[in-house]
Design an enzyme around this catalytic site. Structure first.
Site, mmCIF file in Angstrom:
data_model
loop_
_atom_site.group_PDB
_atom_site.id
_atom_site.type_symbol
_atom_site.label_atom_id
_atom_site.label_comp_id
_atom_site.label_asym_id
_atom_site.label_seq_id
_atom_site.Cartn_x
_atom_site.Cartn_y
_atom_site.Cartn_z
ATOM 1 N N GLU A 45 107.373 39.315 44.917
ATOM 2 C CA GLU A 45 105.910 38.898 45.623
ATOM 3 C C GLU A 45 105.059 39.825 46.054
ATOM 4 O O GLU A 45 103.808 39.601 45.981
ATOM 5 C CB GLU A 45 106.592 38.185 46.687
ATOM 6 C CG GLU A 45 105.408 36.949 47.373
ATOM 7 C CD GLU A 45 105.943 35.994 48.111
ATOM 8 O OE1 GLU A 45 105.225 35.297 49.082
ATOM 9 O OE2 GLU A 45 107.085 35.839 48.198
ATOM 10 N N GLY A 87 105.729 32.501 56.246
ATOM 11 C CA GLY A 87 106.464 31.777 57.249
ATOM 12 C C GLY A 87 107.799 32.334 57.344
ATOM 13 O O GLY A 87 108.510 32.261 58.596
ATOM 14 N N SER A 121 109.010 35.446 55.607
ATOM 15 C CA SER A 121 109.385 36.885 55.452
ATOM 16 C C SER A 121 107.952 37.437 55.451
ATOM 17 O O SER A 121 106.784 36.585 55.552
ATOM 18 C CB SER A 121 109.835 37.029 54.020
ATOM 19 O OG SER A 121 108.922 36.357 52.957
ATOM 20 N N THR A 122 108.077 38.678 55.542
ATOM 21 C CA THR A 122 106.678 39.575 55.717
ATOM 22 C C THR A 122 106.872 40.579 54.567
ATOM 23 O O THR A 122 108.086 41.146 54.497
ATOM 24 C CB THR A 122 106.309 40.030 57.020
ATOM 25 O OG1 THR A 122 105.081 40.451 57.187
ATOM 26 C CG2 THR A 122 107.337 40.707 57.663
ATOM 27 N N GLN A 123 105.775 41.019 53.982
ATOM 28 C CA GLN A 123 105.666 42.148 53.010
ATOM 29 C C GLN A 123 104.589 43.024 53.202
ATOM 30 O O GLN A 123 103.561 42.862 53.772
ATOM 31 C CB GLN A 123 105.568 41.591 51.566
ATOM 32 C CG GLN A 123 106.618 40.850 51.022
ATOM 33 C CD GLN A 123 106.474 39.432 51.357
ATOM 34 O OE1 GLN A 123 105.581 38.866 51.400
ATOM 35 N NE2 GLN A 123 107.502 38.642 51.486
#
Length: 437
Positions: free
Chosen positions: A180, A210, A212-214
């Site tokens: 992603e 909401g 996860s963070t990338q």
């Protein structure tokens, strides 16, 4: 009298013959440009070929998120030597998301068929069999038990195989956080020109979802590559060029998941069936009372008594949740980054950027806003009871990732009227994979 009539008829016939010869000559030599028909696009061996020799390729990407499913139909003008040009995009969205049909997978069929019909009306019939159709599911299906997620994917897979489009077994899948991040990085750099072979540098990508963070960027320092975990450095082929990126996805550090951990405390176990669902937090307005649903559980939220140092107490909670959870990257401060999702939404809530146009924000703006909002909770509660918590979390997260307070981030939802989501990048990656087969 009779001779004059004959002469008149003869003269008329001569004039008529001259006129007809003139008209014939005129239209055989004169073709006005204003009536020249536009080049008609005809199917060729590698896609559409227009009258001016351009080749076109279509791609259909289904974005199956937690709250809905959206189809993107892209038309690309292909270039054998470099990056293609995005010629047109069509999209349509439906609700709810696939995960809503976890207990009855067949019920998702109507919505998928509706979106496939949109694709049929957007792609010329002569190109259907050469146009790949792909579905990538994100957070909603990641959180489902494996068997339920597989049943939903199998239902979609059958519908794709029955459609007239090109469908492969790997065309329906759950996208992991790393892919992603890479796909979103490709999208933003395609739209900003960093992948077009010019001298423009690539930019980094930050996404706060909401669950996860990338973070993804192309490292310039050898130190970053040498000291990073092996699975964080990825290389891939795109537009006849190899790109190497640092990418990392942190599952459980998305804003909604982080809210829950901050509210319940890092050491508190999840509420057992029938157990207490009351959460008391200094990050909420003093004496606040409300309800909040998370992971299908409804919690009762309460703020602490007035007089407590809200910002300091909330900051302490957030720092404990993020303690040693993310890797700090020294090179991040030297690269231009675009930030999406909740980074964008919180900036809109603060009035720092326009909701439609976007803008720029500094890390220090999040920090200052967190202090201001948290300190004024007693006298003027914000419209959202979570704003204090969200701002503290974002400001701490960015610093933990390696962004000093003076760092400026660019916030956009669209570039040249194209969404800055992962869908475009994922479509490019899939088309590249087809070339290998």
């Amino acid at each position: 009298m009779k001779k004059s009539k004959v002469a008149g008829v003869f003269l008329f016939m001569v004039c008529l013959m001259v006129y007809l010869m003139f008209v014939k000559h005129h239209y055989s030599t004169y073709k006005p440009d204003s009536y020249r028909p536009p080049p008609h696009i005809q199917p060729g061996p590698h896609g559409f070929v227009s009258g001016d020799g351009h080749s076109f390729q279509y791609g259909i990407m289904f974005d199956a998120g937690s709250t809905g499913t959206r189809v993107h139909i892209f038309r690309f003008q292909m270039d054998s030597k470099g990056a293609p040009k995005l010629d047109h995009e069509m999209f349509r969205a439906i609700k709810p998301g696939l995960s809503a049909y976890a207990d009855d997978p067949q019920k998702c069929s109507a919505g998928i068929k509706e979106l496939l019909d949109v694709a049929k009306s957007s792609v010329p019939p002569s190109m259907w069999t050469r146009t790949p159709v792909v579905l990538k599911a994100t957070a909603g299906l990641r959180l489902l038990p494996g068997q339920k997620a597989d049943q939903l994917l199998d239902t979609v897979r059958v519908l794709f195989q029955e459609s007239p489009f090109m469908s492969r077994e790997d065309g329906v899948s759950i996208m992991d956080g790393t892919d992603e991040g890479i796909s979103a990085w490709i999208t933003i750099n395609f739209l900003t020109g960093g992948l077009h072979g010019a001298d423009l540098p690539t930019v980094g990508m930050l996404d706060l979802g909401g669950g996860s963070t990338q973070i993804t960027f192309s490292p310039h320092q050898e130190k970053t590559i040498q000291t990073s975990p092996v699975d964080s450095i990825r290389s891939f082929q795109m537009f006849n060029k190899t790109h190497t990126v640092y990418t990392r996805s942190y599952l459980g550090l998305g804003l909604m998941s982080a809210r829950f951990d901050i509210l319940r405390g890092v050491r508190a176990p999840p509420a057992p069936p029938g157990g207490s669902t009351e959460l008391l937090s200094p990050c909420l307005p003093p004496e606040f009372s409300g309800r909040w649903e998370h992971a299908d559980v409804i919690y009762t939220l309460k703020g602490q008594k007035p007089g407590e140092p809200v910002y300091e107490a909330c900051l302490s909670k957030v720092e404990k949740v993020l303690y040693r959870k993310v890797l700090k990257l020294s090179e991040a401060r030297d690269i231009d980054f675009y930030a999406f999702s909740f980074y964008y939404d919180c900036a809109v809530d603060l009035g720092v950027i326009d909701e439609k146009q976007g803008g720029t924000i500094r890390v220090s703006d999040y920090m200052d806003a967190a202090k201001r909002v948290c300190s004024s909770l007693s006298s003027s509660p914000p419209q959202s009871p979570f704003l204090c918590l969200d701002l503290v979390y974002i400001s701490v997260l960015l610093q933990e990732l390696g962004f000093p307070p003076h760092t400026q981030l660019r916030l956009v939802r669209t570039i040249n009227q194209v969404e800055t989501s992962w869908a475009l990048g994922a479509t490019f990656l899939y088309i590249e994979s087809l070339k290998k087969h």
